[in-house]
Design an enzyme around this catalytic site. Structure first.
Site, PDB file in Angstrom:
ATOM      1  CE  LYS A  50       0.244   1.972  -0.772  1.00 47.13           C
ATOM      2  NZ  LYS A  50      -0.605   2.312  -1.950  1.00 47.13           N
ATOM      3  CB  SER A  88      -3.798   3.668  -0.389  1.00 46.37           C
ATOM      4  OG  SER A  88      -3.139   3.121  -1.521  1.00 46.37           O
ATOM      5  CB  SER A  98      -3.237   4.709  -4.401  1.00 45.52           C
ATOM      6  OG  SER A  98      -4.563   4.374  -4.076  1.00 45.52           O
TER       7      SER A  98
END
Length: 493
Positions: free
Chosen positions: A78, A153, A177
């Site tokens: 990420k 996210s 997330s």
């Protein structure tokens, strides 16, 4: 060798050691898949040009006897987790050209385990969102239905694993997330106990809530990735030495709690049917299921977002156009540098949270909002402490709905925040939790995944993972395996 992109981490490690294929061949297989699919999915913000070189180095270490299960195995990361010498944008224009000066501890540990980094995945700006629609670099699409969001996210990491563009990925979980996009994309998402995994090198959004964790195809793969990254780190004073439970056999009948508060208004009927069926599987594998109460859960979402906004406002104050990051080119004085850099660099959701967070921390409102939210946080933790006196695990839905369509919730921030209603309490309490694929619901002729959330006791990830593996196996006997779903079966419209 497209079949390599559907193997588990354990299978890949065994094949690499047996010289059935090389790390270079494996990396090329994933890079080919990324080249074919990333343009339509927008999963990766950057694909590393040295992935093959990394793989050659891994092959050399495997030949020399490297024993790590990650030696030669590709991983996606990420884009709020730092990799030395690489861009780290956190999905924001304000960091579009920022180059990390050091490795995050999780990255350093994977590097020491000879993992191969494929690239950085898309995300909501500064991890603010539940759909990856808030990325400054465009949304990621759900591989199961490209008209729908992958969650957020960590939507890019979840979609990468689901689409066969990485065998596993790192994400971060502030209020769900990792788990919520895992549910939307039909993969496994693990949020470790706060303090199990170092946050050094994670771009902070809400420091008392953020936690790095794995996304993978199976619970076993998530366990392997967790083992590689967890443990005490002198660079993060909140970390503790991992408590690895050697014995994976419970010496008593498993007791599983189902919060009555998780099955009220707002839960999609199709999702509820899938979750009820998965809970029935808990009974079939020998667990005693009982309804429990988490009486303060109705206040979790409000308390979470007050704390989240306050901490985000504080953490994002450093992006001022002077020290690093985007600086407005036409500012005429220092005040304009601050104002224009932040106005042009931050997206709408970041601005919303900065303003609301600053308000809740301001004189005259701190006690009414932030302090009260922290008191509610304490009550929520005590609810879990009470529940775990009588049960071993808590189970329920990961998200109230399956993946929703693009634009469906962007006009109403409250509806977007409600996507995290079952996950935020875990972060407020600092507990470990995992989302496991539990089944499917149908929407407009397309089958969409549904995740079951399993919540464990503090620092007891291993028993929780053991139980999650049992559920995974039990559910797989009646439903098509998520891990074996081919890219060709996804909607490419």
């Amino acid at each position: 060798m497209a079949e390599l992109t559907r193997k588990s981490i354990a299978e890949l490690a065994a094949g690499l050691r047996a010289r059935e294929f090389s790390a270079v061949e494996l990396a090329r297989s994933y890079l080919d898949a990324i080249g074919a699919e990333n343009g339509g999915l927008n999963v990766y913000l950057e694909v590393y040009d040295d992935a093959i070189e990394q793989a050659r180095d891994a092959d050399a270490r495997i030949a020399a006897g490297a024993s790590s299960p990650f030696a030669g195995v590709p991983v996606a990361v990420k884009d709020n987790i730092l990799i030395r010498g690489r861009r780290a944008t956190a999905g924001s224009k304000i960091l579009a050209h920022y180059i990390a000066a050091y490795d995050a501890t999780a990255i350093e540990r994977l590097r020491n385990a000879d993992a191969v980094f494929l690239g950085k995945t898309n995300m909501d700006e500064f991890a603010m969102g539940s759909s990856t629609e808030n990325s400054a670099f465009g949304p990621t699409k759900n591989p199961h239905d490209r008209s729908r969001v992958p969650g957020g996210s960590s939507g890019g990491s979840a979609a990468a694993v689901a689409a066969g563009l990485a065998p596993a990925a790192l994400g971060s979980d502030t209020g769900g997330s990792i788990r919520q996009p895992a549910s939307f994309c039909g993969v496994v998402g693990l949020k470790p106990t706060y303090g199990s995994v170092s946050r050094s090198g994670l771009i902070a959004m809400a420091s008392s809530l953020d936690q790095i964790g794995p996304l993978a195809r199976t619970v076993a793969d998530a366990r392997i990735l967790l083992e590689a990254i967890r443990g005490r780190d002198p660079l993060d004073s909140t970390t503790l030495e991992s408590k690895n439970h050697e014995s994976r056999i419970m010496n008593h009948e498993l007791r599983v709690g189902v919060p009555g508060e998780y099955f009220g208004k707002g839960l999609d009927p199709g999702v509820e049917r899938v979750i009820r069926a998965a809970i029935k599987k808990c009974e079939e594998i020998g667990a005693r299921v009982e309804e429990i109460s988490l009486p303060h859960s109705e206040y979790a979402l409000a308390a979470y977002y007050i704390i989240n906004f306050a901490e985000a406002s504080t953490n994002l104050a450093r992006y001022d156009g002077v020290r690093y990051g985007y600086s407005a080119p036409k500012a005429e004085n220092l005040l304009e540098v601050y104002e224009k850099s932040r106005e042009e660099g931050f997206g709408p959701e970041s601005k919303r949270r900065i303003m609301l967070g600053t308000f809740t921390l301001s004189h005259g409102y701190y006690d009414a909002y932030y302090l009260k939210a922290q008191k509610v946080r304490r009550l929520i933790r005590e609810d879990f402490e009470t529940a775990f006196e009588t049960v071993d695990f808590i189970v329920g839905p990961t998200a109230p709905t399956p993946a929703f369509t693009f634009g469906e919730k962007t006009g109403d921030p409250l509806q977007m925040y409600l996507a995290d209603i079952y996950t935020v309490a875990v972060n407020l309490a600092g507990l470990p939790a995992i989302s496991v694929p539990a089944g499917w619901v149908e929407r407009n002729g397309t089958r969409l995944p549904v995740g079951l959330q399993v919540i464990g006791k503090w620092f007891e990830e291993d028993p929780m993972l053991d139980f999650a593996e049992q559920i995974e196996e039990a559910v797989a006997t009646n439903t098509e395996s998520f891990a074996n779903k081919r890219i060709s079966e996804f909607d490419h419209s």
